[in-house]
Design a protein around this motif. Structure first.
Motif, PDB file in Angstrom:
ATOM      1  N   UNK A  20     -13.322   6.221  -4.836  1.00 46.12           N
ATOM      2  CA  UNK A  20     -12.658   4.925  -4.841  1.00 46.12           C
ATOM      3  C   UNK A  20     -12.762   4.328  -6.238  1.00 46.12           C
ATOM      4  N   UNK A  21     -11.615   4.254  -6.893  1.00 44.91           N
ATOM      5  CA  UNK A  21     -11.508   3.658  -8.222  1.00 44.91           C
ATOM      6  C   UNK A  21     -10.652   2.409  -8.124  1.00 44.91           C
ATOM      7  N   UNK A  22     -10.880   1.463  -9.031  1.00 43.50           N
ATOM      8  CA  UNK A  22     -10.061   0.267  -9.049  1.00 43.50           C
ATOM      9  C   UNK A  22      -9.482   0.040 -10.439  1.00 43.50           C
ATOM     10  N   UNK A  23      -8.342  -0.630 -10.456  1.00 45.53           N
ATOM     11  CA  UNK A  23      -7.673  -0.950 -11.717  1.00 45.53           C
ATOM     12  C   UNK A  23      -8.448  -2.047 -12.430  1.00 45.53           C
ATOM     13  N   UNK A  75      -7.398   2.886  -6.032  1.00 43.45           N
ATOM     14  CA  UNK A  75      -6.977   4.276  -5.834  1.00 43.45           C
ATOM     15  C   UNK A  75      -8.051   4.948  -5.002  1.00 43.45           C
ATOM     16  N   UNK A  76      -7.690   5.382  -3.798  1.00 47.77           N
ATOM     17  CA  UNK A  76      -8.643   5.999  -2.872  1.00 47.77           C
ATOM     18  C   UNK A  76      -8.210   7.439  -2.622  1.00 47.77           C
ATOM     19  N   UNK A 114       0.859  -1.187   0.000  1.00 48.15           N
ATOM     20  CA  UNK A 114       0.000   0.000   0.000  1.00 48.15           C
ATOM     21  C   UNK A 114       0.894   1.235   0.000  1.00 48.15           C
ATOM     22  N   UNK A 115       0.603   2.189  -0.867  1.00 49.17           N
ATOM     23  CA  UNK A 115       1.347   3.443  -0.928  1.00 49.17           C
ATOM     24  C   UNK A 115       0.434   4.599  -0.555  1.00 49.17           C
ATOM     25  N   UNK A 130       1.453  -2.407  -6.822  1.00 46.08           N
ATOM     26  CA  UNK A 130       0.722  -1.837  -5.692  1.00 46.08           C
ATOM     27  C   UNK A 130      -0.684  -2.406  -5.587  1.00 46.08           C
ATOM     28  N   UNK A 131      -1.088  -2.709  -4.365  1.00 48.74           N
ATOM     29  CA  UNK A 131      -2.459  -3.143  -4.137  1.00 48.74           C
ATOM     30  C   UNK A 131      -3.376  -1.951  -3.883  1.00 48.74           C
ATOM     31  N   UNK A 132      -2.823  -0.849  -3.417  1.00 46.69           N
ATOM     32  CA  UNK A 132      -3.648   0.337  -3.163  1.00 46.69           C
ATOM     33  C   UNK A 132      -2.765   1.571  -3.123  1.00 46.69           C
TER      34      UNK A 132
END
Length: 246
Positions: free
Chosen positions: A233-236, A172-173, A64-65, A132-134
């Motif tokens: 909150x977006x996701x890949x 991506x939050x 997580x970054x 990256x997971x998040x």
């Protein structure tokens, strides 16, 4: 003078942060001295190529970054609440990182590493695609004056870069208490083909506030001043989203 001898004029890079003073309290300095060599590094001093995160953390775990950890109050709580992840915080403000190290020491966490420097450089030069997971960006500097909007962190090139570094399904939050910045974030993220909005069916596409995200001082101030706080909150996506579906 030959053409090859002519100097190329230096092009200034627009940055999303302000260089602030680096004076630290005695407690921050002690925390820095105790932990920086083991838990911290300057982005500019990293070896060329991908960051060896698994080796640095001493284990393999979801990475997580957090970009812009500030004084670390929220970050330290998130790190303590998620011992199963490797938590990487990048920040330009040295006293803020020192304070985060001090808070992490008090919480007795072992899953935090900190980096000082430009997050864009870190992502571009030292984070592998899909690593990256998040990625979390909470209350970045809003640069409220219109002439300064170009300095805002959440711009198309940065979001595109983040999207490529997320694994499929990675998140991506974002959170902000400035409505026009929230709208800009929504526009930029919605236009990125590698991302999809997890809450596109909600009014405006805004995510409900996650109960696990600690309330920050910026959020408290926003409530006191009557400003709404927006989470995105977006996701890949596994594949780029078709333009017609966006």
């Amino acid at each position: 003078m030959n053409a090859s001898d002519q100097q190329v004029p230096h092009r200034r890079t627009v940055v999303s942060y302000v260089q602030r003073g680096e004076r630290m309290t005695a407690g921050q300095q002690r925390a820095w001295d105790r932990h920086w060599d083991e838990l911290g590094a300057d982005v500019s001093a990293l070896p060329e190529g991908p960051l060896a995160a698994d080796s640095w953390f001493g284990r393999r775990a979801p990475l997580v970054l957090e970009i812009g950890s500030g004084m670390g109050e929220t970050t330290a709580q998130l790190v303590a609440a998620e011992p199963e992840v490797n938590y990487l915080a990048v920040e330009v403000y040295k006293p803020g990182l020192a304070q985060l190290l001090l808070r992490a020491e008090g919480a007795e966490v072992s899953n935090l590493r900190v980096l000082r420097g430009d997050a864009s450089v870190l992502l571009r030069e030292h984070i592998e695609p899909g690593a990256l997971s998040e990625v979390r960006i909470y209350f970045p500097d809003p640069w409220p004056k219109k002439r300064h909007h170009k300095r805002r962190l959440v711009q198309p090139p940065v979001v595109e870069l983040i999207a490529t570094r997320l694994r499929p399904g990675g998140v991506l939050h974002l959170a902000t208490d400035w409505t026009d910045y929230a709208e800009q974030m929504m526009e930029v993220c919605s236009a990125e083909p590698l991302l999809r909005n997890r809450f596109s069916a909600e009014p405006g596409g805004w995510a409900p506030r996650p109960p696990w995200r600690p309330v920050t001082k910026f959020e408290n101030r926003a409530h006191e001043e009557g400003r709404a706080v927006h989470d995105l909150i977006f996701e890949r996506a596994d594949e780029p989203e078709p333009a017609a579906d966006r």
